[in-house]
Design an enzyme around this catalytic site. Structure first.
Site, short mmCIF file in Angstrom:
data_model
loop_
_atom_site.label_atom_id
_atom_site.label_comp_id
_atom_site.label_asym_id
_atom_site.label_seq_id
_atom_site.Cartn_x
_atom_site.Cartn_y
_atom_site.Cartn_z
N VAL A 139 0.83 -1.20 0.00
CA VAL A 139 0.00 0.00 0.00
C VAL A 139 0.87 1.26 0.00
CG1 VAL A 139 -1.77 1.28 1.27
CG2 VAL A 139 -1.86 -1.21 1.19
N GLU A 140 1.93 1.22 0.79
CA GLU A 140 2.78 2.40 0.95
C GLU A 140 3.65 2.68 -0.28
OE1 GLU A 140 2.84 4.60 3.18
OE2 GLU A 140 2.23 3.81 5.12
#
Length: 525
Positions: A139-140
């Site tokens: 996600v990051e």
């Protein structure tokens, strides 16, 4: 080489991710006034004091038990151990559709994570943390150690500079721990455990605080408690950009856990370590190390993305190498010639002469033009004859300097002050940790700047206790806690350590602060 995700897909993912992580973005005061109830939380994860002090050291992960070792695919090992509940809601369904449309994403993330994922998984298991957290770097950053943003966050966990330092990630002219996958993962787990111990032991709220800033989430929890509402993540009132972050994580978890149902080919990654970590305490040329290891320079840089160049100074650090490197590799690396530097730059400074250029100076001292520009805050490549330049990292690499070593690190002097003699390889962060003072305090006490290069044999003054203002070392102040404040946000605002606030006020690091509570702070003058 590993297949890279298309620019369009990568851009779509990064555009959909929430804005920078960590407590750098603390929330303002809550609307209206209310009284917080004291609700101490029993810490079932990590010692909040240790985490706040950034003193937790990396522990070698335990060997997996026989059941875990039977998995062929590391991703399947993750999927089978995921425990977080994934509810049905529109946000999660929307994120699932996004990832289904961009199925190359998991393959790209798996390729990027391959050298490090086994370390991350076994450490999460050792700490008894949810295995879903292994998906958080997707996600990051899509597990890209070089990922960054306009706000200055870096690495697979997207640490800001301040939060990285708070959790022990060194950042200097030659190394940035936020890009070191092994070290930044250790720091991220420390931070997440600290958050978990302060958000009603709700992992989703901990992840939200990791992304949105702990002050905002702490405040939302306190507001719900005051109003008699539930305090789980789904009951909190948070901005939309923050509430989309958790659905991304849970959507990935749902797809990975039910890959066959959603017709998504699960990435294949051998359930065994791909790399090992070697402790080093010497200068090293990564080009020579790559030759010794039988790999390309690009590969050793990929395994060690925290290094800013191929020249590593004489300091304490760790080198990541392929798992199939021979057992003797540590001794063979130690036998490589020490990094040599030009005597003119042994002090870490260089005087510009007629005919010099940045590229010529950088080549002579085995650094980069960009590194010299950053170290000297140069906006262009123009130089003046006689100009003094800081050469990043070379003061630590100087081999010609003889240092008198003493068994005692610090020597008491009069007036409450003590002195510390700088050793080869020292930096301000390590010295501060050793002396239990902050980098900011050392900087002010010794009239240094962020760009100052320490020299072996240099003497630094420090104080073990707050001294009177007349001594020009520290001054005391009283701070009244406001709604939404946390120890970390206060520490960051006044450039002190959480552990110092805890010690000065005889409070516990894992308890909520009360609005109106009075805190005594000692600030460097």
């Amino acid at each position: 080489m590993l297949k890279k995700l298309s620019v369009a897909v990568a851009a779509a993912l990064l555009a959909s991710c929430a804005v920078p992580t960590q407590q750098d973005k603390t929330a303002g005061s809550a609307d209206g006034q209310y009284e917080s109830k004291d609700a101490p939380i029993q810490d079932k994860a990590a010692s909040a004091q240790q985490v706040a002090n950034a003193l937790l050291k990396h522990n070698s992960p335990l060997q997996p038990d026989a059941k875990l070792a039977q998995y062929d695919n590391l991703w399947q090992r993750i999927a089978d151990q995921m425990t977080l509940t994934v509810p049905y809601n529109d946000d999660i369904e929307s994120q699932k559709r996004f990832f289904i449309r961009n199925q190359k994403l998991l393959k790209t993330a798996s390729d990027n994570a391959a050298p490090f994922l086994y370390h991350i998984v076994t450490e999460l298991e050792r700490r008894n943390m949810p295995l879903e957290l292994a998906l958080l770097p997707i996600v990051e950053s899509t597990y890209n150690p070089k990922a960054g943003s306009f706000s200055g966050v870096l690495g697979i966990w997207q640490f800001s500079s301040g939060t990285g330092r708070n959790f022990g990630l060194k950042q200097n002219a030659w190394y940035d721990g936020r890009r070191d996958v092994i070290e930044s993962s250790r720091a991220a787990m420390d931070y997440l455990q600290y958050l978990y111990s302060n958000v009603e032991q709700d992992w989703l709220s901990a992840v939200a605080a990791f992304n949105a800033g702990e002050g905002r989430v702490f405040k939302a929890i306190e507001r719900n408690k005051y109003r008699g509402k539930p305090t789980d993540f789904w009951s909190l009132h948070l901005p939309k950009q923050n509430t989309s972050y958790i659905p991304k994580l849970l959507a990935l978890a749902e797809l990975l856990k039910n890959a066959e149902k959603y017709a998504i080919p699960m990435p294949i990654l051998a359930n065994q370590p791909q790399t090992k970590v070697i402790p080093m305490n010497r200068g090293l040329d990564l080009n020579k190390a790559a030759d010794l290891l039988g790999i390309s320079v690009a590969e050793i840089r990929r395994l060690n993305p925290g290094f800013k160049s191929t020249t590593v100074p004489s300091a304490s650090y760790q080198l990541v190498v392929p798992i199939d490197s021979p057992d003797s590799i540590e001794q063979r690396l130690a036998a490589l010639p020490q990094v040599k530097v030009a005597p003119v730059a042994a002090s870490g400074r260089y005087k510009v002469k007629s005919g010099d250029s940045l590229s010529k100076i950088a080549a002579a001292h085995k650094t980069s033009v960009k590194a010299i520009q950053q170290a000297n805050q140069l906006s262009n490549s123009q130089l003046k004859i006689g100009q003094q330049l800081i050469i990043p990292g070379l003061s630590q690499m100087a081999e010609t300097t003889k240092v008198a070593r003493s068994d005692k690190a610090a020597h008491p002097t009069s007036s409450g002050a003590q002195s510390y003699r700088v050793k080869s390889g020292d930096n301000l962060w390590e010295i501060g940790q050793k002396l239990k003072v902050s980098t900011e305090q050392l900087t002010k006490w010794n009239k240094l700047t962020a760009k100052t290069q320490l020299k072996p044999g240099q003497t630094l003054t420090y104080y073990t206790k707050p001294v009177e203002k007349s001594a020009s070392a520290a001054k005391s102040m009283t701070y009244e806690v406001k709604s939404g404040d946390s120890l970390a946000s206060i520490a960051q605002r006044f450039k002190v350590k959480v552990a110092d606030i805890v010690r000065w006020n005889n409070i516990k690091a894992n308890k909520y602060l009360q609005p109106g509570q009075q805190l005594t702070l000692y600030l460097a003058s």
